[in-house]
Design a protein around this motif. Sequence first.
Motif, mmCIF file in Angstrom:
data_model
loop_
_atom_site.group_PDB
_atom_site.id
_atom_site.type_symbol
_atom_site.label_atom_id
_atom_site.label_comp_id
_atom_site.label_asym_id
_atom_site.label_seq_id
_atom_site.Cartn_x
_atom_site.Cartn_y
_atom_site.Cartn_z
ATOM 1 N N PHE A 120 0.869 -1.159 -0.050
ATOM 2 C CA PHE A 120 -0.158 -0.068 -0.176
ATOM 3 C C PHE A 120 0.825 1.313 -0.011
ATOM 4 O O PHE A 120 0.653 2.255 -0.754
ATOM 5 C CB PHE A 120 -0.922 0.012 1.091
ATOM 6 C CG PHE A 120 -1.691 -1.311 1.126
ATOM 7 C CD1 PHE A 120 -3.031 -1.373 0.749
ATOM 8 C CD2 PHE A 120 -1.428 -2.391 2.104
ATOM 9 C CE1 PHE A 120 -3.923 -2.446 0.600
ATOM 10 C CE2 PHE A 120 -2.456 -3.675 2.125
ATOM 11 C CZ PHE A 120 -3.419 -3.402 1.034
ATOM 12 N N GLU A 121 1.858 1.286 0.789
ATOM 13 C CA GLU A 121 2.962 2.406 0.702
ATOM 14 C C GLU A 121 3.641 2.518 -0.313
ATOM 15 O O GLU A 121 4.067 3.751 -0.756
ATOM 16 C CB GLU A 121 3.706 2.438 2.044
ATOM 17 C CG GLU A 121 3.046 2.142 3.438
ATOM 18 C CD GLU A 121 4.007 1.671 4.462
ATOM 19 O OE1 GLU A 121 3.892 2.279 5.494
ATOM 20 O OE2 GLU A 121 4.775 0.602 4.578
ATOM 21 N N ILE A 122 4.118 1.467 -1.168
ATOM 22 C CA ILE A 122 4.583 1.420 -2.238
ATOM 23 C C ILE A 122 3.856 2.061 -3.297
ATOM 24 O O ILE A 122 4.548 2.616 -4.228
ATOM 25 C CB ILE A 122 5.224 -0.129 -2.592
ATOM 26 C CG1 ILE A 122 6.485 -0.436 -1.662
ATOM 27 C CG2 ILE A 122 5.902 -0.146 -3.913
ATOM 28 C CD1 ILE A 122 7.053 -1.828 -1.795
ATOM 29 N N LEU A 162 -5.397 -3.844 7.040
ATOM 30 C CA LEU A 162 -6.210 -4.701 6.245
ATOM 31 C C LEU A 162 -7.523 -4.187 6.386
ATOM 32 O O LEU A 162 -8.460 -4.486 5.565
ATOM 33 C CB LEU A 162 -5.885 -6.111 6.344
ATOM 34 C CG LEU A 162 -4.640 -6.504 5.772
ATOM 35 C CD1 LEU A 162 -4.373 -8.117 5.810
ATOM 36 C CD2 LEU A 162 -4.271 -6.150 4.289
ATOM 37 N N GLU A 163 -7.953 -3.979 7.629
ATOM 38 C CA GLU A 163 -9.427 -3.586 7.832
ATOM 39 C C GLU A 163 -9.584 -1.949 7.754
ATOM 40 O O GLU A 163 -10.623 -1.326 8.094
ATOM 41 C CB GLU A 163 -9.863 -4.009 9.319
ATOM 42 C CG GLU A 163 -9.549 -5.451 9.641
ATOM 43 C CD GLU A 163 -10.067 -5.899 10.933
ATOM 44 O OE1 GLU A 163 -10.437 -5.073 11.538
ATOM 45 O OE2 GLU A 163 -9.963 -7.043 11.114
ATOM 46 N N GLY A 164 -8.637 -1.356 6.857
ATOM 47 C CA GLY A 164 -8.863 0.131 6.635
ATOM 48 C C GLY A 164 -8.419 1.142 7.926
ATOM 49 O O GLY A 164 -8.601 2.182 7.486
ATOM 50 N N GLU A 165 -7.749 0.662 8.708
ATOM 51 C CA GLU A 165 -7.342 1.571 9.672
ATOM 52 C C GLU A 165 -5.724 2.046 9.417
ATOM 53 O O GLU A 165 -4.969 1.352 8.822
ATOM 54 C CB GLU A 165 -7.173 1.017 11.023
ATOM 55 C CG GLU A 165 -8.570 0.735 11.419
ATOM 56 C CD GLU A 165 -8.487 0.153 12.987
ATOM 57 O OE1 GLU A 165 -7.718 0.146 13.650
ATOM 58 O OE2 GLU A 165 -9.489 -0.899 13.322
ATOM 59 N N GLU A 166 -5.682 3.305 9.516
ATOM 60 C CA GLU A 166 -4.292 3.900 9.004
ATOM 61 C C GLU A 166 -3.101 3.420 10.061
ATOM 62 O O GLU A 166 -3.441 2.926 10.985
ATOM 63 C CB GLU A 166 -4.315 5.276 9.210
ATOM 64 C CG GLU A 166 -5.345 6.126 7.785
ATOM 65 C CD GLU A 166 -4.814 6.002 6.852
ATOM 66 O OE1 GLU A 166 -3.708 5.738 6.417
ATOM 67 O OE2 GLU A 166 -5.589 5.567 5.706
ATOM 68 N N ASP A 167 -1.970 3.449 9.535
ATOM 69 C CA ASP A 167 -0.890 3.034 10.193
ATOM 70 C C ASP A 167 -0.786 3.932 11.594
ATOM 71 O O ASP A 167 -0.729 5.188 11.369
ATOM 72 C CB ASP A 167 0.480 3.285 9.533
ATOM 73 C CG ASP A 167 1.894 2.229 10.221
ATOM 74 O OD1 ASP A 167 1.341 1.661 11.094
ATOM 75 O OD2 ASP A 167 3.020 2.837 9.823
ATOM 76 N N CYS A 193 4.476 -10.473 17.578
ATOM 77 C CA CYS A 193 5.085 -9.553 16.775
ATOM 78 C C CYS A 193 4.099 -8.366 16.594
ATOM 79 O O CYS A 193 3.235 -8.398 15.789
ATOM 80 C CB CYS A 193 5.587 -10.124 15.751
ATOM 81 S SG CYS A 193 6.343 -9.166 14.400
ATOM 82 N N ASP A 194 4.549 -7.273 17.129
ATOM 83 C CA ASP A 194 3.722 -6.249 17.221
ATOM 84 C C ASP A 194 3.302 -5.768 15.498
ATOM 85 O O ASP A 194 2.306 -5.245 15.278
ATOM 86 C CB ASP A 194 4.261 -4.815 17.898
ATOM 87 C CG ASP A 194 4.325 -4.982 19.146
ATOM 88 O OD1 ASP A 194 3.693 -6.055 19.831
ATOM 89 O OD2 ASP A 194 4.877 -4.063 20.052
ATOM 90 N N PRO A 195 4.286 -5.694 14.712
ATOM 91 C CA PRO A 195 3.861 -5.208 13.199
ATOM 92 C C PRO A 195 2.681 -6.198 12.639
ATOM 93 O O PRO A 195 2.158 -5.523 11.748
ATOM 94 C CB PRO A 195 5.389 -5.185 12.700
ATOM 95 C CG PRO A 195 6.288 -5.317 13.513
ATOM 96 C CD PRO A 195 5.801 -5.956 14.847
ATOM 97 N N THR A 196 2.705 -7.245 12.956
ATOM 98 C CA THR A 196 1.860 -7.965 12.301
ATOM 99 C C THR A 196 0.284 -7.532 12.844
ATOM 100 O O THR A 196 -0.686 -7.673 11.996
ATOM 101 C CB THR A 196 2.042 -9.547 12.737
ATOM 102 O OG1 THR A 196 1.821 -9.613 14.122
ATOM 103 C CG2 THR A 196 3.246 -10.267 12.323
ATOM 104 N N VAL A 197 0.078 -7.244 14.227
ATOM 105 C CA VAL A 197 -1.214 -6.507 14.677
ATOM 106 C C VAL A 197 -1.347 -5.385 13.827
ATOM 107 O O VAL A 197 -2.623 -5.056 13.652
ATOM 108 C CB VAL A 197 -1.085 -6.316 16.096
ATOM 109 C CG1 VAL A 197 -2.410 -5.878 16.576
ATOM 110 C CG2 VAL A 197 -0.659 -7.614 16.883
ATOM 111 N N LEU A 198 -0.500 -4.440 13.539
ATOM 112 C CA LEU A 198 -0.641 -3.271 12.780
ATOM 113 C C LEU A 198 -1.105 -3.501 11.391
ATOM 114 O O LEU A 198 -2.016 -2.859 10.874
ATOM 115 C CB LEU A 198 0.403 -2.352 13.140
ATOM 116 C CG LEU A 198 0.786 -1.783 14.447
ATOM 117 C CD1 LEU A 198 1.996 -0.875 14.153
ATOM 118 C CD2 LEU A 198 -0.389 -0.865 14.954
#
Length: 392
Positions: free
Chosen positions: A166-168, A299-304, A289-294
């Motif tokens: 998404f960022e790329i 994927l559910e539409g919430e921003e980083d 692993c925290d990054p997997t939760v983010l």
Amino acid sequence: MKIARNTALRAAWHALCALGRRSVRTRGAHTPLRIAGSPRSKRRPSRRIRWRWRALGLMLVLAIGGVGAAILSLVTPREHAAAARVITIAPGTDARRILHRLAEEGIIAHPLPVLAYLALTRQGAHLKAGDYRFPSPISPLEVIRRLIRGEVVTEKITIPEGLNRFEIAELIARLPIRDADRALEFTEDASLIRDLDPQADSLEGYLFPDTYTYTPSTSARDLIARMVRRFRAVFTEEDRARARALGFTVREIVTLASLIEKEAKLPEERPLISSVFHNRLRRGMRLECDPTVLYAALLEGEEDRIIHRSDLARPSPYNTYLYPGLPPGPIASPGREALRAALYPASTDYLYFVVDGTRQDGAHRFARTWAEHQANVALYRRAQARLSRPSP
């Protein structure tokens, strides 16, 4: 006898001369008869012949002047107003059409001298297609040299390690290239990686982070395909064999590498973090692993954003606090060193790590036991409390 012979010769000579004079009168006054051995006539050339020679001389002077002017026009820099414009030469365009286009843009004054030069040097077939910028002033000869060398306009984009698709896609969407606004759509074309990862439903993890060149004619699809080809070049057959030896698929190694990439802030810590994940996987422990939760939130539409305690209970297969083992797929694009760390973890018995609160460079503290880990967590929290305390 000698006198008689001379007298006879003179008589013959006079007879021949008389015959010649009659022949001249018969053929006309302007066509003199030359007799071998006779003295050269001193009559001046006719006026018509003199004018022919003069016309020929004038034509020669004009030709030499024209050639000189053509050569001068080829090497003389010309000011033009198209220096900021990108001139696109489509594949298959012949030299005549290229030069007419350049003349229309004002980059060259006239195509004919340049066409003549290309014909003489047989270089017309060597002009390369692409996107060009021609500075002002520039000579036609330098224009031709650039077209022959293919000095097209190129820009660069750097994709950092650890970005998700998404960022790329957002970075690509800002570029002045074709179909840039469809970049995210193109990252869903899993057919580009189907042979390596039959389970892939997107190109997440396979858009290799590197620096890429592009031109205004580049399409977003082409740029994304190039990123996938770069991944294939970096992740070699030897790496695939190593993955098989470890009991992992390509998808699982790329997934693990993406977690390492997101967690590691220091290059030297990548193999250590990899060892923690490998050790926990072998024991059937949750990776937590925290990054997997983010990523699950994304994927559910919430921003980083920062992680909240409520995120740890999110019912997503990407939530490694809730489900053991690796998440379903990569969460970002790992670089070469993260891929290598996933394949070659450090040999440790670490099971835990947390940010080192005594440092400001993103380093971690590693632990073998839960008690050691809790002590490191307490150290981190005390450091955070000191940082958040208002200054006196």
